[in-house]
Design an enzyme around this catalytic site. Structure first.
Site, mmCIF file in Angstrom:
data_model
loop_
_atom_site.group_PDB
_atom_site.id
_atom_site.type_symbol
_atom_site.label_atom_id
_atom_site.label_comp_id
_atom_site.label_asym_id
_atom_site.label_seq_id
_atom_site.Cartn_x
_atom_site.Cartn_y
_atom_site.Cartn_z
ATOM 1 N N PRO A 2 -95.102 -29.426 -28.220
ATOM 2 C CA PRO A 2 -95.292 -30.702 -28.864
ATOM 3 C C PRO A 2 -96.464 -30.752 -30.057
ATOM 4 O O PRO A 2 -97.244 -29.993 -29.576
ATOM 5 C CB PRO A 2 -95.337 -31.454 -27.827
ATOM 6 N N GLU A 3 -96.258 -31.507 -30.935
ATOM 7 C CA GLU A 3 -97.424 -31.773 -31.647
ATOM 8 C C GLU A 3 -97.754 -33.155 -31.547
ATOM 9 O O GLU A 3 -97.123 -33.703 -30.925
ATOM 10 C CB GLU A 3 -96.943 -31.375 -33.187
#
Length: 275
Positions: A2-3
Site C-alpha cells: 500500500p501507498e
DNA sequence: CGAGGTACCTGACAGC
DNA sequence: TGCTGTCAGGTACCTC
C-alpha cells in the site's frame, strides 16, 4: 502493497469502526512482526485494556491512538492487510497478529511476506520507529506548498524517481503513484532533480497532489494483494496511465509504454511523453 | 549526498 | 510435473 491512498482508505475505515472500542487482548502468532518494544509481552501488556481514541495516518504509517498517551503504529510494507472481522472468525494462514476487541470484533493483521510491523510507542515520542520519526512532509497537507517543493529539490542531484520514493524527502509515494505522477507531469523518471525547469516542478507538484487525491477518491489500487478492511478492492487500477501497462498504448500519444529498472525499481513510462 | 547491492519473506509465473 | 530464475505496492542497512 500500500501507498498513501491505500493507507488513507484503510485509516478512514478503521476510524469509523474502531473509535471508542477497547482492545481486550492481543494474540501474536509471529514475534518477528513486533518491531517495538523488543519484548513481545511488553507490547501486549502495553495495549491490553486500552481504548482506541482515534486512528490517523502519517505517510504510509497507520497510527492507532490509544488511551494513556500510547500509539499503536502499524506499517503494512508490501503485502500487509488489516481486516475487520467478527469475533471467532476463521484465521487466515497469513494472519500473524490478532487484536481482540472487548465489544465482539477482531482486527486481523495479515502479512503474506511478513515484512509488515507493529510498534507500541509513547504518543509524544515516535523515535523508536525510525522511519516514522524522520518522514518528509505530507504531500496533501497545506504546508506542502509549491514554494516548499522548489526548496526541497534545490541542489538535489539524485534521479527524480529515487527522490520521490524516499520517505524522508516526501512521505507516502510508492512505486505506483510515483510512476503515475511523473507521467502526468511529462517528466522522464531518470531526470536529475536539480535539472527540472520551474515549469516542470510546478507540473510535478500538481501531478503528485492530483494522483494521490484521485487514488483516495477511488479507494486505492488493487492489482494483486491490496484490499480494504472489509476485504474489498479499490478501483484505481482501472485508471492507471502507465503502471502495469508495459507494451500497451499510451492514452496520450498512442505510443508504447515501456518498463525499465530505474532507482532499483520497475519503472513504467511513455518514452514519447516523458523525454 | 547518492548509487547500488543485500536482506527480510512468500508466492506467482515464465521457461526449460 | 518439477526445477530455476525473476519479479512483486517497502524499507533498513551496508559499502563505495
Amino acid at each position: 502493497m500500500p501507498e498513501l491512498p491505500e493507507v488513507e482508505t484503510i485509516v478512514r475505515e478503521l476510524r469509523q469502526h474502531l473509535a471508542g472500542e477497547i482492545i481486550a487482548d492481543i494474540v501474536v502468532e509471529d514475534e518477528r512482526l513486533v518491531g517495538y518494544p523488543e519484548e513481545t509481552g511488553e507490547f501486549i501488556r502495553g495495549i491490553s485494556g486500552r481504548e482506541i481514541e482515534d486512528v490517523r495516518r502519517r505517510g504510509k504509517y497507520i497510527l492507532i491512538m490509544l488511551s494513556g498517551e500510547k500509539t499503536l503504529v502499524i506499517h503494512l510494507r508490501m503485502t500487509g492487510k488489516l481486516l475487520l472481522k467478527k469475533a471467532g472468525a476463521a484465521i487466515d494462514k497469513h494472519t500473524h497478529v490478532i487484536f481482540h476487541l472487548k465489544d465482539d470484533g477482531e482486527l486481523h493483521f495479515n502479512n503474506l511476506r511478513k515484512f509488515g510491523r507493529v510498534y507500541l510507542v509513547a504518543s509524544d515520542d515516535y523515535a523508536p520507529v525510525g522511519g516514522l520519526a524522520c518522514l518528509g512532509p505530507e504531500p496533501l497537507s497545506e504546508d506542502f506548498t509549491l514554494e516548499k517543493f522548489r526548496e526541497m529539490l534545490e541542489g538535489r542531484r539524485a534521479v527524480i524517481k529515487s527522490l520521490l520514493l524516499k520517505q524522508s524527502f516526501l512521505a507516502g509515494l510508492g512505486n505506483i503513484y510515483t510512476d503515475e505522477a511523473l507521467f502526468l507531469a511529462g517528466i522522464h523518471p531518470a531526470r536529475k532533480a536539480d535539472q527540472l525547469t520551474g515549469g516542470e516542478i510546478e507540473k510535478l507538484y500538481t501531478a503528485i497532489k492530483e494522483v494521490l487525491t484521485r487514488g483516495i477518491k477511488y479507494r486505492g489500487t488493487s492489482f494483486s494483494d491490496y484490499v480494504n478492511t472489509m476485504g474489498g478492492e479499490g478501483d484505481f487500477q482501472h485508471r492507471l496511465q502507465v503502471y502495469q501497462r508495459v507494451g500497451e498504448e499510451c492514452f496520450r500519444c498512442g505510443g508504447e509504454i515501456e518498463k525499465e529498472k530505474i532507482a532499483g525499481r520497475g519503472t513504467h513510462f511513455c518514452p514519447h511523453c516523458q523525454e
